[in-house]
Design a protein around this motif. Sequence first.
Motif: not given
Lengths: 311, 311
Positions: A8-10, A24-25, A31-34, A214-219
């Motif tokens: 997130t900082t990056l 939106t994250v 959504t990605l996960t489901s 990457l933040v989205v994927l990581n979350l």
Amino acid sequence: MIPQGILTTLSQSDEGGYNYDYATVPFLAETLTSSLATAKITTDWRSVRLFVIPSIIYLIHNNVQFATLTYVDTSTYQIMGNLKIVTTAILFRLFLKRKLSNLQWMAIGLLAVGTTTSQVKGCGEASCDSLFTAPIQGYLLGILSAGLSALAGIYTEFLMKRNNDSLYWQNLQLYTFGSLFNVARLLADDFRLGFEKGPWWQRIFDGYSITTWLVVLNLGSTGLLVSWLMKYADNIVKVYSTSMAMLLTMVASIYLFSFKPTVQLFLGIIICIMSLHMYFAPPQTLVDLPVTNEAHPKTLKQVIVEEKTDS
Amino acid sequence: MIPQGILTTLSQSDEGGYNYDYATVPFLAETLTSSLATAKITTDWRSVRLFVIPSIIYLIHNNVQFATLTYVDTSTYQIMGNLKIVTTAILFRLFLKRKLSNLQWMAIGLLAVGTTTSQVKGCGEASCDSLFTAPIQGYLLGILSAGLSALAGIYTEFLMKRNNDSLYWQNLQLYTFGSLFNVARLLADDFRLGFEKGPWWQRIFDGYSITTWLVVLNLGSTGLLVSWLMKYADNIVKVYSTSMAMLLTMVASIYLFSFKPTVQLFLGIIICIMSLHMYFAPPQTLVDLPVTNEAHPKTLKQVIVEEKTDS
């Protein structure tokens, strides 16, 4: 998992803000996960409604969190967040009926003390005068916040373990409701601002960079990992994982963002590792038990115990 | 016992220095203690020479302490002082052959971590940049200092417990040598200064106030208490007493000298109390032991164990 804080900082812009709409994250992540979670579906449709409850608890929690921050500063808020470790253990005992030994209770307390120690502001850092000088409402809301956060975790563990539904189907239910609640939040934000920036779906990817993705994927993957932990391990394992991840993040930040290492971080890490060992090590490796009924097998042939009357 | 730090601070002059020669205080305290200790005398004269050893260790320790402070600042020195807790436990195991369980070793580690946590400088306090930036010699001398201090304690425990001599007679031997070494120190100071202020015995009570006498009395009675602990308890009990006394002093200082209470003091107190409980609580109250060989007495009449060959 890469600690979320670092990513997130990056993903922040050079001025320290976000070029994209941060709300939106979680929507995209959930959504990605489901959508990843549609592999195996069993058909216990009646229980679907139970999966809305964690989302509702998180919604209330978010509002309590917001209210808390109007009373206390972020340092105090961060330190109060460690209460979640203790409230999780209490609800784990009360609602899931899992017994902890006295040593394990002490380990839980130590974990909270250890994470708090690592967060104590060093000399020269800002906002230290304000620590623990907030009005009483701030602390009460902080305790409520810790309770709600623990409740969501414990309820999710209950949901994941109550039947043999596949993890994928359970995730689909959990994260579909999560997505819906995030859509509601994005819409509410739009209404609050009078659609001056246009509806959220028209600017959903505005300002997204590779780091944002990457933040989205990581979350999203953290969400899947937590579901897995809830089903096959438990909330206490999750609490330890989260705490260790936080300490690792702090150590990594020293190298990545040239933060100064502090004595309190070092002490916090030692305390948390000791707590981990106290909680999970087999008791017989920790204490020397009084020797009872031990004898060499060869000398043990026949033992006669006379009948006693209870005193 | 009134914590020595508080009395010593109270006995300072308004400018923060001492109106009296501080070196006379341990001399008077030890002389007082040895004269109180003449009640019962047994006659194992051959062992008297053993009692000079703690005084010699303390003499070396004082010099190492002085050398350490030329390399490190007082904050770092104070924090390194907590190493004494760990070195005491190690020498307790090695020389007195007292076994500790893994949980007790963890408790010892936690006690050192807890006292260190309470001493972490808060924001706004001076000399924080210098923490842990000293040359390596400083740390090696600090470890040596912790080792010597522990050795003196362990050796004293060995002396006090090796025979059934009365505590009074043992104290007389211990503190007579202590007095002699302090006289030697006072004389050495006089020679170093070329007797410009006159010999020490002519100005021994110069600048003494009632508070100074309280410091002497307190130091003397602490000495007697420590001897008692060494004979009837052990070095680990002493280490816990000292640590708890230090924390109590810090709490008392908040009220007496209007110091600011810090989060780290609060955390340190919790850690030390947990450590105390981990060390001294009976193991069976801490862990849930696997149930072995338990049965209702009335149903237990005869047990036959067949002979087994070792696998």
